[in-house]
Design a protein around this motif. Structure first.
Motif, PDB file in Angstrom:
ATOM      1  N   ALA A   1     101.333  28.846 -57.688  1.00 21.05           N
ATOM      2  CA  ALA A   1     101.204  27.532 -57.060  1.00 21.05           C
ATOM      3  C   ALA A   1     100.255  26.678 -57.891  1.00 21.05           C
ATOM      4  O   ALA A   1      99.248  27.171 -58.395  1.00 21.05           O
ATOM      5  N   ARG A   2     100.590  25.398 -58.010  1.00 17.82           N
ATOM      6  CA  ARG A   2      99.765  24.458 -58.760  1.00 17.82           C
ATOM      7  C   ARG A   2      99.623  23.185 -57.941  1.00 17.82           C
ATOM      8  O   ARG A   2     100.608  22.661 -57.413  1.00 17.82           O
ATOM      9  N   ALA A   3      98.400  22.706 -57.818  1.00 17.56           N
ATOM     10  CA  ALA A   3      98.156  21.445 -57.122  1.00 17.56           C
ATOM     11  C   ALA A   3      98.550  20.294 -58.035  1.00 17.56           C
ATOM     12  O   ALA A   3      98.110  20.225 -59.182  1.00 17.56           O
ATOM     13  N   VAL A   4      99.377  19.409 -57.528  1.00 13.10           N
ATOM     14  CA  VAL A   4      99.833  18.249 -58.287  1.00 13.10           C
ATOM     15  C   VAL A   4      98.981  17.029 -57.937  1.00 13.10           C
ATOM     16  O   VAL A   4      98.546  16.293 -58.812  1.00 13.10           O
ATOM     17  N   ALA A   5      98.767  16.825 -56.636  1.00 17.66           N
ATOM     18  CA  ALA A   5      98.006  15.660 -56.172  1.00 17.66           C
ATOM     19  C   ALA A   5      97.488  15.936 -54.773  1.00 17.66           C
ATOM     20  O   ALA A   5      98.061  16.739 -54.036  1.00 17.66           O
ATOM     21  N   TRP A   6      96.404  15.271 -54.430  1.00 20.17           N
ATOM     22  CA  TRP A   6      95.863  15.376 -53.079  1.00 20.17           C
ATOM     23  C   TRP A   6      94.983  14.163 -52.819  1.00 20.17           C
ATOM     24  O   TRP A   6      94.545  13.496 -53.742  1.00 20.17           O
ATOM     25  N   GLY A   7      94.773  13.912 -51.553  1.00 17.31           N
ATOM     26  CA  GLY A   7      93.923  12.781 -51.195  1.00 17.31           C
ATOM     27  C   GLY A   7      94.024  12.467 -49.723  1.00 17.31           C
ATOM     28  O   GLY A   7      94.547  13.258 -48.935  1.00 17.31           O
ATOM     29  N   CYS A   8      93.532  11.295 -49.373  1.00 21.18           N
ATOM     30  CA  CYS A   8      93.504  10.872 -47.979  1.00 21.18           C
ATOM     31  C   CYS A   8      94.024   9.450 -47.856  1.00 21.18           C
ATOM     32  O   CYS A   8      93.749   8.598 -48.703  1.00 21.18           O
ATOM     33  N   ILE A   9      94.764   9.231 -46.808  1.00 16.61           N
ATOM     34  CA  ILE A   9      95.222   7.898 -46.438  1.00 16.61           C
ATOM     35  C   ILE A   9      94.312   7.461 -45.303  1.00 16.61           C
ATOM     36  O   ILE A   9      94.322   8.076 -44.230  1.00 16.61           O
ATOM     37  N   ALA A  10      93.495   6.452 -45.551  1.00 11.02           N
ATOM     38  CA  ALA A  10      92.535   5.973 -44.552  1.00 11.02           C
ATOM     39  C   ALA A  10      92.907   4.541 -44.174  1.00 11.02           C
ATOM     40  O   ALA A  10      92.558   3.601 -44.890  1.00 11.02           O
ATOM     41  N   PRO A  11      93.638   4.382 -43.083  1.00 11.62           N
ATOM     42  CA  PRO A  11      94.046   3.037 -42.673  1.00 11.62           C
ATOM     43  C   PRO A  11      92.835   2.156 -42.379  1.00 11.62           C
ATOM     44  O   PRO A  11      91.799   2.644 -41.929  1.00 11.62           O
ATOM     45  N   PRO A  12      92.967   0.870 -42.640  1.00 11.96           N
ATOM     46  CA  PRO A  12      91.852  -0.036 -42.355  1.00 11.96           C
ATOM     47  C   PRO A  12      91.638  -0.165 -40.850  1.00 11.96           C
ATOM     48  O   PRO A  12      92.565   0.043 -40.075  1.00 11.96           O
ATOM     49  N   PRO A  13      90.420  -0.500 -40.450  1.00 11.48           N
ATOM     50  CA  PRO A  13      90.186  -0.709 -39.022  1.00 11.48           C
ATOM     51  C   PRO A  13      91.054  -1.867 -38.527  1.00 11.48           C
ATOM     52  O   PRO A  13      91.444  -2.732 -39.305  1.00 11.48           O
ATOM     53  N   GLY A  14      91.319  -1.846 -37.266  1.00  8.72           N
ATOM     54  CA  GLY A  14      92.142  -2.907 -36.691  1.00  8.72           C
ATOM     55  C   GLY A  14      93.061  -2.335 -35.634  1.00  8.72           C
ATOM     56  O   GLY A  14      92.848  -1.221 -35.155  1.00  8.72           O
ATOM     57  N   PRO A  15      94.082  -3.094 -35.293  1.00  8.12           N
ATOM     58  CA  PRO A  15      95.010  -2.630 -34.253  1.00  8.12           C
ATOM     59  C   PRO A  15      95.629  -1.281 -34.617  1.00  8.12           C
ATOM     60  O   PRO A  15      95.904  -1.009 -35.792  1.00  8.12           O
ATOM     61  N   PHE A  16      95.843  -0.470 -33.611  1.00  6.44           N
ATOM     62  CA  PHE A  16      96.379   0.868 -33.824  1.00  6.44           C
ATOM     63  C   PHE A  16      97.744   0.824 -34.495  1.00  6.44           C
ATOM     64  O   PHE A  16      98.054   1.642 -35.357  1.00  6.44           O
ATOM     65  N   THR A  17      98.557  -0.155 -34.135  1.00  5.55           N
ATOM     66  CA  THR A  17      99.882  -0.254 -34.746  1.00  5.55           C
ATOM     67  C   THR A  17      99.766  -0.499 -36.250  1.00  5.55           C
ATOM     68  O   THR A  17     100.585  -0.004 -37.025  1.00  5.55           O
ATOM     69  N   GLY A  18      98.756  -1.234 -36.663  1.00  5.02           N
ATOM     70  CA  GLY A  18      98.526  -1.449 -38.092  1.00  5.02           C
ATOM     71  C   GLY A  18      98.143  -0.169 -38.799  1.00  5.02           C
ATOM     72  O   GLY A  18      98.541   0.068 -39.947  1.00  5.02           O
ATOM     73  N   ARG A  19      97.356   0.669 -38.123  1.00  7.12           N
ATOM     74  CA  ARG A  19      96.976   1.958 -38.720  1.00  7.12           C
ATOM     75  C   ARG A  19      98.207   2.849 -38.879  1.00  7.12           C
ATOM     76  O   ARG A  19      98.364   3.532 -39.894  1.00  7.12           O
ATOM     77  N   LEU A  20      99.086   2.840 -37.879  1.00  9.76           N
ATOM     78  CA  LEU A  20     100.314   3.638 -37.964  1.00  9.76           C
ATOM     79  C   LEU A  20     101.170   3.161 -39.138  1.00  9.76           C
ATOM     80  O   LEU A  20     101.729   3.976 -39.888  1.00  9.76           O
ATOM     81  N   HIS A  21     101.257   1.858 -39.304  1.00  7.87           N
ATOM     82  CA  HIS A  21     102.028   1.311 -40.422  1.00  7.87           C
ATOM     83  C   HIS A  21     101.416   1.736 -41.758  1.00  7.87           C
ATOM     84  O   HIS A  21     102.143   2.090 -42.703  1.00  7.87           O
ATOM     85  N   ALA A  22     100.086   1.725 -41.845  1.00  5.27           N
ATOM     86  CA  ALA A  22      99.415   2.138 -43.080  1.00  5.27           C
ATOM     87  C   ALA A  22      99.682   3.611 -43.388  1.00  5.27           C
ATOM     88  O   ALA A  22      99.852   3.984 -44.554  1.00  5.27           O
ATOM     89  N   ILE A  23      99.733   4.454 -42.361  1.00  6.70           N
ATOM     90  CA  ILE A  23     100.043   5.879 -42.562  1.00  6.70           C
ATOM     91  C   ILE A  23     101.471   6.017 -43.090  1.00  6.70           C
ATOM     92  O   ILE A  23     101.733   6.740 -44.054  1.00  6.70           O
ATOM     93  N   PHE A  24     102.399   5.307 -42.451  1.00  6.36           N
ATOM     94  CA  PHE A  24     103.795   5.336 -42.892  1.00  6.36           C
ATOM     95  C   PHE A  24     103.906   4.922 -44.355  1.00  6.36           C
ATOM     96  O   PHE A  24     104.520   5.618 -45.173  1.00  6.36           O
ATOM     97  N   GLU A  25     103.295   3.790 -44.702  1.00  7.03           N
ATOM     98  CA  GLU A  25     103.345   3.280 -46.071  1.00  7.03           C
ATOM     99  C   GLU A  25     102.659   4.224 -47.054  1.00  7.03           C
ATOM    100  O   GLU A  25     103.144   4.438 -48.168  1.00  7.03           O
ATOM    101  N   GLY A  26     101.525   4.796 -46.636  1.00 11.95           N
ATOM    102  CA  GLY A  26     100.803   5.717 -47.511  1.00 11.95           C
ATOM    103  C   GLY A  26     101.609   6.956 -47.833  1.00 11.95           C
ATOM    104  O   GLY A  26     101.682   7.385 -48.998  1.00 11.95           O
ATOM    105  N   VAL A  27     102.242   7.544 -46.821  1.00 10.86           N
ATOM    106  CA  VAL A  27     103.077   8.729 -47.057  1.00 10.86           C
ATOM    107  C   VAL A  27     104.280   8.346 -47.911  1.00 10.86           C
ATOM    108  O   VAL A  27     104.654   9.071 -48.843  1.00 10.86           O
ATOM    109  N   ARG A  28     104.861   7.198 -47.626  1.00 12.09           N
ATOM    110  CA  ARG A  28     106.007   6.735 -48.416  1.00 12.09           C
ATOM    111  C   ARG A  28     105.614   6.577 -49.893  1.00 12.09           C
ATOM    112  O   ARG A  28     106.362   6.959 -50.791  1.00 12.09           O
ATOM    113  N   ASP A  29     104.420   6.040 -50.148  1.00 10.68           N
ATOM    114  CA  ASP A  29     103.953   5.878 -51.529  1.00 10.68           C
ATOM    115  C   ASP A  29     103.737   7.223 -52.224  1.00 10.68           C
ATOM    116  O   ASP A  29     104.080   7.384 -53.398  1.00 10.68           O
ATOM    117  N   VAL A  30     103.177   8.195 -51.496  1.00 15.58           N
ATOM    118  CA  VAL A  30     102.966   9.530 -52.073  1.00 15.58           C
ATOM    119  C   VAL A  30     104.313  10.157 -52.427  1.00 15.58           C
ATOM    120  O   VAL A  30     104.472  10.730 -53.513  1.00 15.58           O
TER     121      VAL A  30
END
Length: 158
Positions: free
Chosen positions: A26-55
């Motif tokens: 096994a080899r690690a290729v990439a790792w990190g954290c998606i930290a949505p900006p503070p604000g409405p919860f729906t915005g944080r969910l969108h940031a998680i979706f976009e972050g995973v999509r980008d990864v």
């Protein structure tokens, strides 16, 4: 050879880890954290979706694995975690990835040999198994552990 995306969902921080498996190695290729900006919860969910999509777009995994929700006492926190998990799942499935889900105890067992390991024990073993020298954020270590767990269990009936 297969590339696996592991996801440790959270409404404040979602960890991700991409692991490449080649035979028994096994080899690690990439790792990190998606930290949505503070604000409405729906915005944080969108940031998680976009972050995973980008990864997924950047690292091109063939499969994904996500940690299941663990409910201890706080039902409201569990609901938010479930929604964050849903955003991550949607991003992975929208990219066409097959997604496996694992209970926290199964992930810990796969990486440390015990289902009751501490976060520190999981991080230590992930670093050792993947020969990562630098410290890992807990969420990223957990995500790499999920990917390693899937590497051990993929192809097995659940």
């Amino acid at each position: 050879m297969v590339r696996i995306l592991g996801i440790d969902p959270g409404s404040r921080v979602t960890g991700y880890g991409v692991v490449e498996l080649d035979g028994g190695r096994a080899r690690a290729v990439a790792w990190g954290c998606i930290a949505p900006p503070p604000g409405p919860f729906t915005g944080r969910l969108h940031a998680i979706f976009e972050g995973v999509r980008d990864v997924v777009s950047t690292h091109q995994p063939a499969e994904a694995a996500v940690e299941e929700v663990f409910v201890h006492r706080n039902v409201a926190a569990a609901l938010k975690l479930g929604q964050a998990r849903g955003a991550a799942l949607c991003a992975a499935t929208a990219a066409g990835l097959p997604v496996a889900e694992y209970a926290p105890g199964v992930v810990k067992q796969a990486v440390t040999g015990t289902g009751r390991a501490s976060k520190a024990q999981v991080a230590y073993m992930v670093r050792a198994l993947l020969a990562i020298r630098e410290p890992l954020a807990a969420d990223a270590a957990d995500a790499l552990a999920v990917a390693l767990c899937h590497g051990q269990h993929r192809g097995r009936p659940r």
